[in-house]
Design a protein around this motif. Structure first.
Motif, PDB file in Angstrom:
ATOM      1  N   GLY A 166      15.579 -19.767 -26.996  1.00 13.85           N
ATOM      2  CA  GLY A 166      14.959 -19.985 -25.673  1.00 13.85           C
ATOM      3  C   GLY A 166      15.016 -19.184 -24.439  1.00 13.85           C
ATOM      4  N   VAL A 167      15.847 -18.175 -24.445  1.00 12.78           N
ATOM      5  CA  VAL A 167      15.910 -17.050 -23.343  1.00 12.78           C
ATOM      6  C   VAL A 167      14.743 -16.410 -23.406  1.00 12.78           C
ATOM      7  N   ARG A 168      13.875 -16.446 -22.338  1.00  9.29           N
ATOM      8  CA  ARG A 168      12.719 -15.769 -22.083  1.00  9.29           C
ATOM      9  C   ARG A 168      12.722 -14.390 -21.085  1.00  9.29           C
ATOM     10  N   LEU A 169      13.896 -13.640 -21.394  1.00  2.43           N
ATOM     11  CA  LEU A 169      13.950 -12.646 -20.444  1.00  2.43           C
ATOM     12  C   LEU A 169      13.012 -11.463 -20.812  1.00  2.43           C
ATOM     13  N   GLY A 170      12.503 -11.432 -21.801  1.00  2.00           N
ATOM     14  CA  GLY A 170      11.192 -10.488 -21.987  1.00  2.00           C
ATOM     15  C   GLY A 170      10.280 -10.694 -21.185  1.00  2.00           C
ATOM     16  N   VAL A 171       9.969 -12.042 -20.644  1.00  3.60           N
ATOM     17  CA  VAL A 171       8.601 -12.246 -19.807  1.00  3.60           C
ATOM     18  C   VAL A 171       8.976 -11.716 -18.290  1.00  3.60           C
ATOM     19  N   VAL A 172      10.132 -11.548 -17.867  1.00  6.49           N
ATOM     20  CA  VAL A 172      10.251 -11.318 -16.669  1.00  6.49           C
ATOM     21  C   VAL A 172      10.808 -10.064 -16.230  1.00  6.49           C
ATOM     22  N   VAL A 173      10.962  -8.937 -17.484  1.00  5.60           N
ATOM     23  CA  VAL A 173      11.421  -7.563 -17.224  1.00  5.60           C
ATOM     24  C   VAL A 173      10.525  -6.872 -18.341  1.00  5.60           C
ATOM     25  N   SER A 174      10.314  -5.632 -17.529  1.00  6.66           N
ATOM     26  CA  SER A 174       9.227  -4.697 -18.437  1.00  6.66           C
ATOM     27  C   SER A 174      10.152  -4.064 -19.701  1.00  6.66           C
ATOM     28  N   ASN A 175      11.252  -3.955 -19.502  1.00  3.72           N
ATOM     29  CA  ASN A 175      12.086  -3.286 -20.632  1.00  3.72           C
ATOM     30  C   ASN A 175      13.371  -4.027 -20.751  1.00  3.72           C
ATOM     31  N   LEU A 176      13.312  -4.712 -21.994  1.00  2.88           N
ATOM     32  CA  LEU A 176      14.491  -5.687 -22.428  1.00  2.88           C
ATOM     33  C   LEU A 176      15.875  -4.773 -22.231  1.00  2.88           C
ATOM     34  N   HIS A 177      15.646  -3.432 -22.503  1.00  2.00           N
ATOM     35  CA  HIS A 177      16.885  -2.778 -22.802  1.00  2.00           C
ATOM     36  C   HIS A 177      17.151  -1.589 -21.645  1.00  2.00           C
ATOM     37  N   GLY A 178      16.578  -2.046 -20.586  1.00  3.03           N
ATOM     38  CA  GLY A 178      16.750  -1.355 -19.446  1.00  3.03           C
ATOM     39  C   GLY A 178      18.321  -1.544 -18.674  1.00  3.03           C
ATOM     40  N   GLN A 179      18.578  -0.750 -17.703  1.00  2.74           N
ATOM     41  CA  GLN A 179      19.983  -1.006 -17.223  1.00  2.74           C
ATOM     42  C   GLN A 179      20.374  -2.358 -16.647  1.00  2.74           C
ATOM     43  N   SER A 180      19.390  -2.931 -15.931  1.00  4.81           N
ATOM     44  CA  SER A 180      19.466  -4.120 -15.393  1.00  4.81           C
ATOM     45  C   SER A 180      19.634  -5.314 -16.562  1.00  4.81           C
ATOM     46  N   ALA A 181      18.797  -5.241 -17.462  1.00  9.12           N
ATOM     47  CA  ALA A 181      18.280  -6.294 -18.498  1.00  9.12           C
ATOM     48  C   ALA A 181      19.503  -6.041 -19.391  1.00  9.12           C
ATOM     49  N   ARG A 182      20.017  -4.969 -19.682  1.00 13.36           N
ATOM     50  CA  ARG A 182      21.005  -4.801 -20.469  1.00 13.36           C
ATOM     51  C   ARG A 182      22.309  -5.609 -19.970  1.00 13.36           C
ATOM     52  N   ALA A 183      22.490  -5.487 -18.745  1.00 15.71           N
ATOM     53  CA  ALA A 183      23.727  -6.167 -18.154  1.00 15.71           C
ATOM     54  C   ALA A 183      23.492  -7.509 -18.238  1.00 15.71           C
ATOM     55  N   MET A 184      22.515  -8.019 -18.172  1.00 12.48           N
ATOM     56  CA  MET A 184      22.251  -9.573 -18.424  1.00 12.48           C
ATOM     57  C   MET A 184      22.501  -9.800 -19.524  1.00 12.48           C
ATOM     58  N   VAL A 185      21.851  -9.483 -20.757  1.00 12.45           N
ATOM     59  CA  VAL A 185      22.170  -9.434 -22.076  1.00 12.45           C
ATOM     60  C   VAL A 185      23.637  -9.799 -22.485  1.00 12.45           C
ATOM     61  N   ARG A 186      24.358  -8.624 -21.950  1.00  7.69           N
ATOM     62  CA  ARG A 186      25.641  -8.605 -22.181  1.00  7.69           C
ATOM     63  C   ARG A 186      26.413  -9.811 -21.537  1.00  7.69           C
ATOM     64  N   ALA A 187      25.922 -10.233 -20.439  1.00  7.47           N
ATOM     65  CA  ALA A 187      26.579 -11.611 -19.687  1.00  7.47           C
ATOM     66  C   ALA A 187      26.319 -12.648 -20.531  1.00  7.47           C
ATOM     67  N   ILE A 188      24.973 -12.847 -21.073  1.00  4.08           N
ATOM     68  CA  ILE A 188      24.533 -13.749 -21.754  1.00  4.08           C
ATOM     69  C   ILE A 188      25.493 -14.046 -22.965  1.00  4.08           C
ATOM     70  N   ILE A 189      25.856 -12.980 -23.668  1.00  2.00           N
ATOM     71  CA  ILE A 189      26.677 -12.935 -24.716  1.00  2.00           C
ATOM     72  C   ILE A 189      27.914 -13.266 -24.364  1.00  2.00           C
ATOM     73  N   ALA A 190      28.480 -12.834 -23.646  1.00  2.00           N
ATOM     74  CA  ALA A 190      29.928 -13.106 -23.046  1.00  2.00           C
ATOM     75  C   ALA A 190      30.103 -14.540 -22.661  1.00  2.00           C
TER      76      ALA A 190
END
Length: 407
Positions: free
Chosen positions: A160-184
């Motif tokens: 249900g996390v739609r992060l790919g809708v609001v960022v152009s690159n899901l593995h950019g610096q900012s998006a990667r940091a948010m994914v790590r925080a979600i996993i944490a």
């Protein structure tokens, strides 16, 4: 009618996984031809025996089929004793069906070689052949990395996390940091702190996109996927370093290729280990394009043009050229205008292949002449001046090299 003999001493090798069948045709002083047939195994001691036997015959030509990867180790063994064998396309030397045996195939190769009817395929020097292993494995790792990134995106979407809708690159610096925080296990308002201010989406949209229903299984799989992605990225970095280290003596050729729009350092290095730096071995840009498999095939009979499907060629070179063409079609250069003219009537995929073909021909002449890329449609020097002139003038005025203008 017999084939006219051009070479007096030839050896034909029929190479398989477990054995190598050899046939030597030796012309005697009285004009007769003596045939000598031998069979060797595929182990190192057998390859050494094959090389010693071939060297003792002092052949004018040694030919073998390009059978999978089995030809590589016998070729290296022959190369070690000073024999540069011809590796020929198996389609060019196909024997008559129903009469095929290993001995007959070796004899047929020797007969064709004796008449000078075989053209050797391109085999790069030993140093480039070794670096090919590095470059090709790197391409495989890039494919694995893309697959793992897609899986991570899929698992996030499943939760249900739609992060790919609001960022152009899901593995950019900012998006990667948010994914790590979600996993944490951090809540969305804490994850939002890692979002860069440069993201186009509003903070409210990003916050809504972070809302999801992540189960323990989701978090476990995401953690494993992210760890694997970072591991592959680190491995690719090591492959890059090894590849560039091996091409340290080819800095000039690397610098030349990087002047082409869409070609970066790693792309230039991976292409060099595939085609080499000596363009005389191909003879012409047409032959290079045909070898790479990026030009239409010729199939004409009775005055009728039939299917012109491309040959298979070198898939690693074709993949690189398609990447270069994709990048060049988005830059300000002659390749972009050519792509825009073709895509309307030929379609996207065919246009990309056509641009890759054009780039490869350009690379041929650049390496042959030792000249950097000069675009026929864009003056890059004038473009650079246009972009940077205000900044340069401001700096020169600041440090007193020019007088400030007065209104």
């Amino acid at each position: 009618m017999e084939l006219e003999a051009i070479y007096k001493r030839v050896i034909g090798l029929d190479v398989h996984q477990a054995q190598v069948t050899a046939c030597a045709l030796i012309e005697q002083s009285d004009g007769t031809t003596r045939a000598e047939q031998r069979q060797f195994g595929a182990f190192k001691r057998d390859r050494r025996a094959l090389a010693q036997w071939a060297a003792a015959l002092s052949p004018d030509e040694v030919v073998m089929e390009s059978t999978g990867i089995y030809w590589k180790s016998p070729y290296a063994a022959l190369e070690a004793v000073g024999i540069h064998a011809k590796v020929v396309n198996a389609r060019h030397v196909k024997n008559v069906p129903g009469r095929k045996t290993d001995v007959a195939d070796a004899q047929w190769l020797a007969m064709l070689a004796r008449a000078g009817l075989l053209r050797a395929s391109f085999v790069p020097p030993a140093r480039f052949r070794e670096l090919r292993l590095v470059a090709r494995q790197r391409q495989n790792l890039v494919g694995q990395l893309a697959a793992e990134k897609n899986r991570l995106h899929k698992v996030l979407t499943d939760s249900g996390v739609r992060l790919g809708v609001v960022v152009s690159n899901l593995h950019g610096q900012s998006a990667r940091a948010m994914v790590r925080a979600i996993i944490a296990g951090q809540p969305p308002h804490e994850v939002l702190k890692y979002a860069s201010r440069r993201l186009r989406a509003s903070r409210e949209d990003i916050f809504d996109a972070l809302q999801g229903d992540l189960s323990a299984s989701h978090l476990f799989v995401l953690n494993e996927l992210l760890a694997h992605i970072e591991e592959i990225e680190a491995r690719i970095a090591r492959f890059d370093a090894r590849l560039l280290e091996g091409l340290a003596t080819e800095r000039e050729a690397l610098a030349l290729l990087q002047t082409i729009p869409g070609v970066d350092q790693i792309g230039a290095a991976m292409l060099l280990v595939e085609i080499g730096t000596d363009m005389d071995v191909f003879g012409s840009a047409d032959r290079l394009a045909s070898w790479a498999g990026v030009c239409p095939g010729n199939n004409e009979s009775a005055g009728k043009r039939k299917s012109g499907h491309m040959r298979r060629g070198n898939r690693y070179v074709r993949r690189l050229l398609c990447e270069f063409a994709h990048a060049a079609s988005r830059t300000q250069c002659v390749f972009k205008s050519k792509f825009q003219a073709l895509v309307i009537r030929r379609g996207y995929k065919r246009s990309i292949i056509a641009i890759g073909h054009k780039i490869l021909r350009t690379i041929f002449f650049m390496l042959k002449r030792g000249e950097h890329y000069r675009d026929s449609a864009t003056d890059y020097e004038a473009l650079s001046v246009q972009r940077n002139a205000p900044r340069w003038i401001k700096a020169l005025t600041k440090f007193g090299f020019i007088e400030p203008t007065r209104v």
